[in-house]
Write an enzyme that holds these catalytic residues in place. Structure first.
Site, PDB file in Angstrom:
ATOM      1  N   GLU A 234     -14.309  -0.531  -2.056  1.00  0.00           N
ATOM      2  CA  GLU A 234     -13.774  -0.479  -0.701  1.00  0.00           C
ATOM      3  C   GLU A 234     -12.497  -1.323  -0.637  1.00  0.00           C
ATOM      4  OE1 GLU A 234     -14.970   1.222   1.969  1.00  0.00           O
ATOM      5  OE2 GLU A 234     -16.416   2.138   0.583  1.00  0.00           O
TER       6      GLU A 234
ATOM      7  N   ASP B 157      -2.779  -3.261  -6.258  1.00  0.00           N
ATOM      8  CA  ASP B 157      -2.725  -2.713  -4.909  1.00  0.00           C
ATOM      9  C   ASP B 157      -1.257  -2.665  -4.534  1.00  0.00           C
ATOM     10  OD1 ASP B 157      -4.445  -1.621  -2.852  1.00  0.00           O
ATOM     11  OD2 ASP B 157      -3.578  -3.135  -1.548  1.00  0.00           O
TER      12      ASP B 157
END
Length: 208
Positions: free
Chosen positions: A39, A68
């Site tokens: 997640e 990310d």
């Protein structure tokens, strides 16, 4: 040394394998080990990268690295930011992952152009945050950042790359990211900048 990449993005794996080729590590995707994606509930790149790396390290039982990254557009207050990969809401085809990603990329690009209609300020940055952990409970994560500044075009240019590459124009190079050879992108990109810092950190702290 095996390091799990906390991503199932095949193009990102190829790019990072090229960038980390100088290190004595074997980089494998979490998907190849049957590990589901983590997640990403956080509002910053570094928090999401840490969450993904910790999840992959825990599931694989070895070192992990997560990227990310996203596009931050000045006129949109930094959006799409951490939701860059899923900026637009689309119904994905029941096909392979790469086909789904192509549909999502096209929808994301279309939404971005729509949001910037009539906007004179087209400044934007590709941002990458890399986080590496020796194990899931590593109290000293290695963290590296990269930022690549450019401008958003009025229409896509180029066929290479992925994501927002066709819309990101780099004034200093006179072309979009999607018009660059892979070797040039590997030298200049936000992920390349972060990877160079991560290489130095790994050499100093993991491989010394």
């Amino acid at each position: 040394m095996r390091v799990v990449l906390a991503s199932n993005n095949a193009k990102k794996l190829v790019e990072l394998q090229r960038l980390f080729a100088a290190l004595p590590i074997e980089l494998v995707t979490q998907g190849s080990l049957g590990i589901a994606e983590a997640e990403e509930p956080h509002h910053t790149f570094v928090e999401n990268a840490l969450a993904k790396a910790r999840h992959a390290a825990a599931e694989a039982g070895c070192a992990a690295i997560a990227d990310d990254s996203g596009l931050c557009v000045d006129a949109l207050g930094g959006a799409p930011g951490v939701v860059s990969a899923h900026y637009a809401t689309v119904v994905l085809p029941a096909a392979d992952r790469e086909a789904q990603r192509a549909v999502q990329d096209a929808a994301n690009n279309a939404l971005l152009l729509d949001r910037l209609q009539g906007q004179a300020d087209r400044r934007a940055s590709f941002v990458s945050t890399l986080v590496a952990l020796r194990h899931a409970d590593d109290p000293q994560p290695l963290i590296a950042f990269g930022r690549w500044q450019g401008e958003i075009l009025d229409a896509p240019r180029g066929e290479a790359g992925f994501g927002y590459d066709p819309l990101m124009f780099i004034p200093a190079l006179g072309r979009s990211v999607a018009q660059m050879p892979a070797e040039e992108k590997s030298r200049c990109s936000h992920r390349a900048l972060a990877a160079r810092d991560m290489l130095a950190l790994m050499r100093a702290h993991w491989l010394a």
